[in-house]
Design a protein around this motif. Sequence first.
Motif: not given
Length: 683
Positions: A391-412
């Motif tokens: 399990t890789l936990g990804v942390v950071g404040e809102s707007g730091c790019g966490k969700t964009t990183f995940a959506r790019t990895v998944i291909g969205l």
Amino acid sequence: MKDKTLAAEDNPILKIENLSVHYKTLRDELKAIRNLNLEIYDKEIYGLVGESGCGKSTLAFSIMNYLGQNGFIAEGDIIFADKNLSNKNKKELIDIRAKEISMVYQNPSTALNPVLKIGEQIAEVKRIIEGLSAEKSMNEAIKLLEKMKIPDAHSVANRYPHQLSGGMKQRVCIAMALVNNPSLIIMDEPTTNLDVTTEKVILDMIRELRDEFSVTIIYISHDIGVVSKISDRIGVMYLGKLVEEGTKEDVLLNPVHPYTVGLMGCVPKIGISKEDTDLNPIRGNVPSLTEIPDGCVFSTRCQFADEKCKKSIPDLIEFNENHRVSCWHAKEIEDLNVPKKESLENIRSDYKHKKTGKSLLTTENLKKYFRNGDVVKAVDGISLEMKNASTLGVVGESGCGKTTFARTVIGLLEPTEGKITFDDQDITVPWHKRKKETLEKMQMVFQNPETTLNQSHTIRKIIGRPLKLMEKVEKSELDNYIMELLKLVGLGPETMEKTPSQLSGGQKQRIAIARAFAIDPELVICDEPTSSLDVAVQARIINLLLDLQQKKDTSYLFISHDLNIIYYLSDYIAVIYLGNLIEFGSREEIFNPPYHPYTEALLSAVPVPDARIEQRSIKLTGPVPSAINPPSGCWFHTRCPRKIGDICERERPPRLKVSENHEIRCHIPLEELKEIQPVIKFK
């Protein structure tokens, strides 16, 4: 019943006596609060906790007389500053609310008028109540914004709500609540949707304002960590009753009501991981107001309940000095040998790190830019490696790019630059260009199941769709397979014929998880899947994810701003700031020095629900910079409390190799970072 250190006077500023609040419906008269007694004292912060549906907000709205057309006080008195609010007429109540009692709501976006500028929304109250001129009222509004530590208050006063961040809007709402220096402010979940650093700023500010304005605060939340950080005393509500009350030390370190004990068992805490213990969710759910038990309100979910509990209602009585409880078995519960951190039974002893050392997912200099006039550098060169069955936990404040990183990895989202390797295959393309086998192996669970489950489809159709698309199961076996999936996530076969609107929030998230696991993925990306859930439901979801991981050797990329959850779940942690990976390491390495100054600040901000833990306070100055025009040099230098000089402004920081799995991007020499004192210490 008051702690003498908490109040300046013997008389409470707010006294609630035998309060019962009902709601009229077409079928029944629902008893939302029953015979509640409560005293709140001058200048204290009183935390009120409990699951959704327990009556916390109803109590707040009763004090404000905002119950709506079908709500009414059936019995009892609400005495505020020697005035009985229960028998005041509408004009008298409006006058009291305007001058003496204020409320801050959970969602500032709905509390602020979208078509009025911020300064005007505050100034108009001064004009109406105090008769000030337009110029004087606006000056007062700006002064109040400055007290909220809002930078460039003149500019903010001329903006509209949509031009402000969530944290800034919440500060404006608090400013509006303070505009006429009230004696009492009720805050209903004011930091629920904020990230940890913004939340810390708001919580610190609330305590400072309490002292500066000599105001009493009722702070409502389902987050025990937040309540423990801000409150002097804590009250625990369940199904319209106050079941336990005391100082925060009493309630958090020595809970004696089974419900409070259950809430504490649901909450992940820094220092306790998945290898140490399971979370212990309270069984069942909060009953409907049409199904209130005859005896103790908690008897239907309590492991200690006997015939006496089911037939008679325990009074809220003095248990110890400053500590009250409503339970027939409180003394028995206190006498139980509650395991401490050092002696937790290792009930996850069969949990095995099946990480083979093989890389499952690798990103190399991954970038995702958005172009709409300006270029937004949402992800700006992230390189990391994720091991198999971890399990890789990804942390950071809102707007730091966490969700964009995940959506790019998944291909969205299509990468702007860089490379993504999954299972030894290059998948640096959008999802529709990926092989069917790759799509099967990667799934995603989103934050809000409300928006990801088709509300018009049955659960059978929602879960069955990916199975049909991937041709995973024969048509004749489809229903049996779906029932097995539902069983796997703790739901019965009757769920198949329901639609999402007929399910609770926790049940919807279980459906989302069942759908993600339908085609046996190797990697599941979880984007804040528990952020909007009550602690009891959150604990069930976390346990479910761990059980599924054990059974199926699944890997998780788990995004969250809650570092308590990240500590509990993760094997490795990635800290992201302004689209960049600034620290990466194992869980133990990330939570102990040396750390990046940003990681240090995040650890300082996390609300830890344990009064035994000492936490060093670190204040960050200024907002997160814009991803349109990120700072030169170190991305964090504009806010860093450990900035060492011009080099931080000129040059990108080097990679400091701490260990085989631990890297930090910082100009501060590693030897100095190792000297940093731990942010979190166990007493």
